[in-house]
Design an enzyme around this catalytic site. Structure first.
Site, PDB file in Angstrom:
ATOM      1  N   GLU A 254       0.879  -1.172   0.000  1.00 46.63           N
ATOM      2  CA  GLU A 254       0.000   0.000   0.000  1.00 46.63           C
ATOM      3  C   GLU A 254       0.913   1.218   0.000  1.00 46.63           C
ATOM      4  O   GLU A 254       1.623   1.468   0.974  1.00 46.63           O
ATOM      5  CB  GLU A 254      -0.890   0.002   1.242  1.00 46.63           C
ATOM      6  CG  GLU A 254      -1.891  -1.141   1.204  1.00 46.63           C
ATOM      7  CD  GLU A 254      -2.711  -1.255   2.469  1.00 46.63           C
ATOM      8  OE1 GLU A 254      -3.296  -2.326   2.688  1.00 46.63           O
ATOM      9  OE2 GLU A 254      -2.751  -0.281   3.236  1.00 46.63           O
ATOM     10  N   CYS A 288      -2.696   8.648   3.627  1.00 42.70           N
ATOM     11  CA  CYS A 288      -2.430   8.259   2.240  1.00 42.70           C
ATOM     12  C   CYS A 288      -3.660   8.486   1.360  1.00 42.70           C
ATOM     13  O   CYS A 288      -3.534   8.746   0.171  1.00 42.70           O
ATOM     14  CB  CYS A 288      -2.024   6.804   2.185  1.00 42.70           C
ATOM     15  SG  CYS A 288      -3.279   5.734   2.868  1.00 42.70           S
TER      16      CYS A 288
END
Ligand code: NAD
Ligand code: 6OH
Length: 486
Positions: A254, A288
């Site tokens: 990720e 994020c």
């Protein structure tokens, strides 16, 4: 001074060479702890312990027994909720309400949800015809992959680390976790929880240190690590992928994002402003999934810019436990330098600074902390660095658009593809646009609404693979097919 130790084979241990590094508070840059830096020997001991645990008591447990232990972990996190909140606030400096409403409860949920998933997952079977007419039955069994190396970032440390550890353990693996050097506290505290609830020794191990030429690199190159799951920067992911190619280990990544929000003129205006305020500025922009590019349909552009400006200017900087404050600092002096360099670059590139662009005045010792102002720009072309590159700070650029095709092309003209948000009351258009935006996760009229059973991950340079629900099982288990001639 508090010493944060490695957690290896159920024990808190110092590095043999006695090496430590300092952990500073983001609030005032004070040293709040020293952290024992694992060398090759400690990393090896942790991996060997994890390997041995697979072959021992842990490996012999039934799924039901494992699941019960993981419910125990979730309950014990909840029982020690205040300790986790305090530790995470000390590490990150982020507000109390962010910890209590989101980040720490997610830690407990990450164990509970994946315990439920593994308990309820069906197994695949196929009957097939054979020439003798008796047929054959194929069925699949899932086995743990082995020792999982977990490399975690600093921005939501406990939530993002347990998002990997929960499913890894639920599937019967063991883990060696390397938290970020910036945020060692909650990952270490989880070791106490593991011992308290009776997770066998060696199942959960923690090694502290940095990336290159330190614990991160030693872990990712260790031949007895069977797979690596990583959350962090795309560039770091590339280095880890190289390490994983030794021995053909699987990876789940990720990575970064440069997420676009698309606001149509028919959106519920206040909901869109609130949602984009949160997505651009929550956790001081260090999320994020956060929005750094905002595209607003031209008829409401000016009004939207002014409304977001008003909210950004209303934040109250202060300590996490200051009830009059709602806004924290960046994680480190280094990250502050990076974010401020983008603030300067935006001006060089000709941006209109709608608000912010510098550091707030902080009194007393807080003046030494890593505070920066929430910042909004307009007026830049799509080619500008601050419109293309991930900054990971409390800032966004807002530009107007006139058509669906134009905004979709702009949203997609980026190397990243993590998340997007679409704001409109025309749901048919929202679905059409959502299908064309090149990202792993799209929210319509919301942001960061998480059902942990859903697929989570990024497209393009934002990641490899999907985790969440049964998708996590694809990474944390190996499927074997057994064919029985009837
Ligand atoms: P980072 O890549 O600098 O560090 C992440 C971790 O990797 C740390 O534990 C670090 O010590 C370790 N590391 C660094 N170099 C290494 C190496 N060569 N080998 C092994 N380990 C190494 O990231 P960060 O600054 O901690 O986090 C911010 C980044 O994470 C941002 O880019 C953000 O977008 C990304 N992020 C992504 C998601 C997501 O879900 N996609 C979630 C959170 C953060
Ligand atoms: C990034 O900063 C946030 C990531 C969120 C998750 O990984 C999650 O599971 O919600």
């Amino acid at each position: 001074m508090q010493l944060i130790r490695n957690f290896i084979n159920g024990e808190f241990v110092d590095a043999a060479e006695g090496k430590t590094f300092e952990k500073r508070s983001p609030l005032d840059n004070r040293i709040i702890a020293r952290v024992s830096e694992a060398g090759r020997a400690e990393v090896d001991a942790a991996v060997q312990a994890a390997h041995a645990a697979l072959k021992g008591e842990w490996g012999a447990l039934s799924t039901d027994q494992r699941v019960d232990l993981l419910y125990g972990v979730a309950n014990e996190i909840t029982r020690r909720f205040d300790d986790f909140v305090a530790a995470e606030m000390a590490d990150t400096g982020q507000p109390h309400h962010v910890m209590t409403s989101a980040f720490i409860p997610r830690g407990a949920a990450n164990f509970k949800v994946f315990a439920d998933v593994v308990k309820n997952v069906p197994s695949e079977s196929f009957q097939m015809a054979t020439p003798d007419g008796r047929g054959a039955l194929n069925y699949a069994i899932r086995l743990p992959k082995g020792v999982i190396g977990v490399i975690a970032p600093w921005n939501a440390p406990f939530m993002l680390m347990t998002w990997k550890v929960g499913p890894a353990l639920a599937c019967g693996n063991t883990v060696v976790v390397k938290p970020s050097e910036e945020t060692p506290l909650t990952t270490t505290l989880l070791g106490e929880v593991m011992n308290k609830v009776g997770i066998p020794k060696g199942v959960y191990n923690v090694i502290h240190g940095f990336g290159p030429d330190s614990a991160g690199e030693f872990l990712t190159h260790h031949p007895k690590v069977d797979a690596i799951t990583f959350t962090g920067e795309t560039r770091t992911g590339a280095a880890i992928m190289k390490a994983a190619s030794e021995g053909m280990r699987d990876v789940s990544f990720e990575l970064g994002g440069k997420n676009a929000a698309i606001v149509f003129a028919d959106a519920d205006f206040d909901a869109a402003v609130d949602g984009i305020f949160r997505s651009a500025f929550l956790n001081s922009g260090q999320v994020c999934l956060g929005t750094e590019r905002v595209y607003v349909e031209r008829p409401i552009f000016d009004k939207f810019v002014q409304a977001l400006k008003a909210k950004a200017e209303a934040v109250k900087f202060g300590r996490p436990d200051d009830h009059n404050a709602n806004y924290g600092p960046l994680i480190s002096a280094e990250h502050k330098r990076k974010v401020l360099s983008y603030y300067a670059k935006a001006v060089e590139e000709g941006a209109t600074v709608v608000t912010g662009g510098g550091v707030p005045q902080m009194a007393g010792e807080l003046a030494e902390g890593h505070w920066v102002q929430p910042t909004i720009w307009t007026g830049l072309p799509e080619t500008a660095a601050v419109v293309r590159e991930e900054i990971f700070g409390p800032c966004c650029h807002i530009s107007p658009f006139d058509s669906d095709d134009e905004v979709i092309n702009k949203a997609n003209a980026n190397d990243y593809g993590l998340a997007t948000t679409i704001w409109t009351t025309n749901l048919a258009r929202a679905h059409r646009v959502a299908a064309r935006v090149e990202v792993g996760i799209t929210w319509i009229n919301s942001w960061f609404l998480r059902d942990l059973r859903t697929a989570f991950g990024g497209s393009k340079q934002s990641g490899i693979g999907r985790e969440g629900g049964v998708h996590s099982l694809e990474f944390y288990t190996e499927t074997r097919n057994i064919c029985v001639k009837l």
